[in-house]
Scaffold this active site. Sequence first.
Site, PDB file in Angstrom:
ATOM      1  N   SER A 145       5.308  -9.535 -27.477  1.00 42.34           N
ATOM      2  CA  SER A 145       5.423 -10.249 -26.207  1.00 42.34           C
ATOM      3  C   SER A 145       6.841 -10.744 -25.939  1.00 42.34           C
ATOM      4  CB  SER A 145       4.443 -11.424 -26.165  1.00 42.34           C
ATOM      5  OG  SER A 145       4.548 -12.225 -27.319  1.00 42.34           O
ATOM      6  N   ASP A 397       3.621 -23.402 -25.750  1.00 38.97           N
ATOM      7  CA  ASP A 397       4.291 -22.135 -26.056  1.00 38.97           C
ATOM      8  C   ASP A 397       5.737 -22.457 -26.396  1.00 38.97           C
ATOM      9  OD1 ASP A 397       5.495 -19.698 -26.204  1.00 38.97           O
ATOM     10  OD2 ASP A 397       4.865 -18.988 -24.236  1.00 38.97           O
ATOM     11  N   HIS A 400       7.968 -18.033 -26.529  1.00 34.97           N
ATOM     12  CA  HIS A 400       8.510 -17.271 -25.403  1.00 34.97           C
ATOM     13  C   HIS A 400       9.491 -18.127 -24.617  1.00 34.97           C
ATOM     14  CE1 HIS A 400       4.503 -15.558 -26.352  1.00 34.97           C
ATOM     15  NE2 HIS A 400       5.206 -14.431 -26.304  1.00 34.97           N
TER      16      HIS A 400
END
Length: 451
Positions: A145, A397, A400
């Site tokens: 990702s 998160d 990312h």
Amino acid sequence: MGVSSPLKGHSNSYSLNKKLFLPFSVYAPYALFALLLIALFRLSFHPFSSSINQSPVSFSREGNVYENPCNYSNGKWVHDRDGPLYNGTTCGTIKEGQNCILHGRPDLGYLYWRWKPRKCRLPRFDPNTFLRLLRNKHIAFVGDSIARNQLESLLCMLATVSKPNLVYTSGADNKFRRWHFDSHKIVVSVYWSPFLVRGVEKSKTGPNHNEVYVDSVDERWGADLVHIDMIVLSIGHWFLHPAVYYESGSVLCCHYCNGLNHSEIGFYGVMRKAIKTALKTIIERKGTNHGDGVDVFLTTFSPSHFEGQWDKFGACPRTKPYRKGEKRVEGMDAEMRAVEVEEMETAKLNAKKFKGRLRLETLDVTKLSLLRPDGHPGPYMYPFPFANGVHDRVQNDCIHWCLPGLKLKVSRRAKPRPAHESGHLTRPEGPPKMWEDLDKNIGPKKGFDKK
């Protein structure tokens, strides 16, 4: 990948313009692309020198190129008054999980920093120049990702001057997608391949661990190599998950596999094998007489910034970069980076026999990523997470990057410079489930990503 490929008939002319002023943005997410521009130019003129860290290239405001030995990974983040090329409402390819502005992140200071190497000048990303130089090329982002995060950043910047048309989508959460820029006949693809080699991901109906075949490339991207002119590889975080590893059809070992009668091992060695297999496959398929060459970039590990439990308030709360001397690349981050750098150097030596048909480079972004704990979505992976008050439990998160996010650029006032000028790691509490949850929340939602 399930439907006929839109690449049929795509021209694969390999030779890139040797004035590769390629203003590819940065990895976290903008820095990657500025470094890619440096790497591509260096590959054109110095195809077998050791690393981008000694890339003898400098750029002026006008795009002129000058020789200047420099370590681009050695620098610091400095304040920059210029904002990003786009925002959370002007780019339709941002995934909801990284759209920090639209999701109500109150501080925007993280947008106003740029990476400044100690002795180098880096260009500001210019979408028009990028499109012109990559005309008729196919660029593929392959990996986990983080690779997808990079791809989405690039699309957002290019979309400021030319609309990307989604021409192909497949897989759960549309993890395999392809866009076409009609204006320049450029194809941009993303391939979900968190190990680069063949793998079976854990599922509710299957085993409670990943299965990774370290000596067999993932053909979901490998089969398309014939169509690819430039490939950007990015892996790392998925090797921390529980997994059983296979080699030559038999169990090699496992990682964090409680309850299974397999030898326990750390993940550095198997990640090395996976990278070796991927690079070997690219060299063999693109370097032979039947191949047409390729540019290959391997981005180094991008550290996470969890300062507490991943599902607690304040997991990655910082709003500014680390100061000089406050953080070092060490431990797991250093080991992961070392594996990637060493395997790419070995691959470069193996590629020499193909006399320039293959051009390989490491994009060392570990340090510049490590110094930006403020660049992650944190709780703003979801819209307005504190609209009803602050809760003790909130998913974060801290892996990312927010889009728009971090950037590299050279000052607009810059003047031309003259030419003379293997281990074991205890699984941290919580993250494997966190990574699974994050990946479920990174599907295309709006804008250009329409089926």
